[in-house]
Design an enzyme around this catalytic site. Structure first.
Site, PDB file in Angstrom:
ATOM      1  N   ASP A  79       1.020  -1.262   0.083  1.00 54.81           N
ATOM      2  CA  ASP A  79       0.159  -0.446   0.112  1.00 54.81           C
ATOM      3  C   ASP A  79       0.830   1.572   0.339  1.00 54.81           C
ATOM      4  O   ASP A  79       2.170   1.480   0.634  1.00 54.81           O
ATOM      5  CB  ASP A  79      -1.225   0.224   1.345  1.00 54.81           C
ATOM      6  CG  ASP A  79      -0.348  -0.267   2.350  1.00 54.81           C
ATOM      7  OD1 ASP A  79       0.307  -0.504   2.614  1.00 54.81           O
ATOM      8  OD2 ASP A  79      -0.493   1.011   3.740  1.00 54.81           O
ATOM      9  N   GLU A 174       0.278  -0.980   5.969  1.00 56.45           N
ATOM     10  CA  GLU A 174       1.267  -0.800   6.459  1.00 56.45           C
ATOM     11  C   GLU A 174       0.869   0.862   7.155  1.00 56.45           C
ATOM     12  O   GLU A 174       1.716   1.205   8.070  1.00 56.45           O
ATOM     13  CB  GLU A 174       2.954  -1.203   5.950  1.00 56.45           C
ATOM     14  CG  GLU A 174       3.903  -1.394   7.149  1.00 56.45           C
ATOM     15  CD  GLU A 174       4.218   0.234   6.544  1.00 56.45           C
ATOM     16  OE1 GLU A 174       5.086   0.486   7.742  1.00 56.45           O
ATOM     17  OE2 GLU A 174       3.900   1.520   5.702  1.00 56.45           O
TER      18      GLU A 174
END
Length: 406
Positions: A79, A174
């Protein structure tokens, strides 16, 4: 064989921005596009790989040597941060960088300038990958992904390269602090691991912030401004008053090294209601707890002044400093240092002024320091990464694997 630059450019073309407002896992289904791609690429290389219901890719390369080497993992997150646009990334490739300003052609007048970012001059003669000024680049952490996949490709193509069991992990979310909350460490199967999620060449980190997120909801009272005297409570102004109570010298732009901070990351408000969102950070546990207590004290003061229920604080822990979980296994730091030195890199051990999946993994029983991925200016439109830094990171991975196999 695919070179690391082409691989990186493919990965950044996929929008994987995580969503802090979502409660799902992964937080954004678009993250699965890259996760599925990575699983399929691993399978195509002959590497056993799975993608589970929570968005974790786990892969395993069996040992081909006789030594009793521990299983070593390498992990990166797919991400990108919500802080800047992450879709329709248009990278610029600057070959043989000359040390001058780099125009970011998507925004007239915007440039990446050594006057503002003097570390650019360290990369004269190298190939830089930048944004076009309209989005972030995604080197955090698609550089790490490309480096891991490049190393995997080398291992598969060179069966003579001796290694123990190797574990590969790719995670979602994350950037919003939820990257490994459902990660199955036992299933992953590594004894030690490294995240490839750091900055410039040489960075090696096994200390990070203790971290919390805080949301303060302000309830105001809206009355027609012509009749507001003594009655109106403007939620925006009350929230600003509370923010002014926080120490001005403990903001990110005033701190460095081990110094912690309060950081206002977003604000939404009208006269009737307002929401102020913060992150709280400190390497020292006692100072971290003091910061959390001080924020509660500020909220209490607002409620005492304007009435109970005016300010409501919701605070969530995000991660702890991994040092106490990694330091007892200091040989994994020493291996990483030697692996860098083998490539002519001077290790730069420093505390992370942030966090990684490795922090939570370390507390889940998988000691997991953080290695450089090579990028600069993460989370913004000035992000860039030198190609040569990514190439060095891939070689450091191979060196670590080889050292553990000795």
């Amino acid at each position: 064989m695919e070179n690391i630059l082409d691989r990186f450019l493919r990965y950044v073309s996929v929008d994987t921005q995580s969503d802090p407002e979502s409660e799902s896992q992964p937080s954004a289904t678009k993250e699965l596009t890259l996760l599925k791609m990575l699983r399929d690429e691993l399978l195509a290389m002959g590497v056993e790989a799975t993608l589970d219901e929570y968005g974790y890719v786990m892969a395993s390369i069996p040992a081909n040597c006789d030594t009793q080497a521990p299983a070593i993992g390498f992990i990166a997150h797919v991400d990108t941060a919500p802080d800047a646009p992450g879709a329709d990334v248009k990278p610029q490739i600057i070959e043989n960088y000359d040390g001058g300003d780099i125009p970011l052609k998507g925004v007239p007048g915007l440039s990446l300038r050594p006057a503002e970012f003097p570390e650019l001059l360290d990369y004269k003669g190298q190939t830089l990958i930048t944004t076009d000024g309209t989005t972030l680049l995604g080197a955090d952490d698609k550089a790490g992904i490309a480096e891991i996949m490049d190393a995997v490709q080398y291992i598969v193509v060179h069966p003579e390269f001796k290694h123990g069991d190797i574990k590969i992990g790719f995670t979602p979310d994350e950037e919003i602090g939820r990257g490994v909350i459902k990660f199955n460490v036992e299933k992953f199967g590594a004894k030690y691991a490294y995240t490839l999620d750091g900055g410039p060449v040489g960075e090696l980190e096994y200390e990070n912030f203790n971290a919390a997120g805080a949301t303060i909801r302000i309830q105001g009272l809206n009355i027609h401004p012509g009749a507001a005297k003594g009655k109106m409570k403007n939620a925006i102004l009350i929230g600003m008053e509370l923010n002014d109570m926080l120490p001005k010298d403990q903001r990110p732009d005033c701190t460095e090294g081990y110094e912690g901070f309060f950081h206002l990351i977003s604000f939404k408000g009208e006269v009737e209601t307002a929401v102020f969102s913060y992150i709280i950070r400190d390497h020292d546990m006692d100072l971290y707890e003091q910061k959390k207590a001080y924020m509660q004290k500020c909220v209490d003061a607002i409620n005492e002044k304007y009435g109970e229920g005016t300010a409501l604080l919701e605070m969530k822990h995000q991660y702890y400093n991994m040092r106490k979980m990694v330091e007892p296994h200091y040989h994994i730091i020493e291996k990483a240092m030697k692996a860098m030195e083998m490539e002519g890199i001077t290790p730069n051990i420093k505390p992370i002024r942030g966090g990684t999946d490795g922090a939570n993994l370390s507390f889940m029983g998988l000691p997991c320091p953080n290695l450089f991925a090579g990028g600069h200016n993460f989370h913004g439109k000035m992000e860039y990464v030198p190609l040569e830094s990514m190439q060095k990171a891939s070689k450091v991975i191979l060196n670590i694997v080889g050292l553990f196999a000795e």
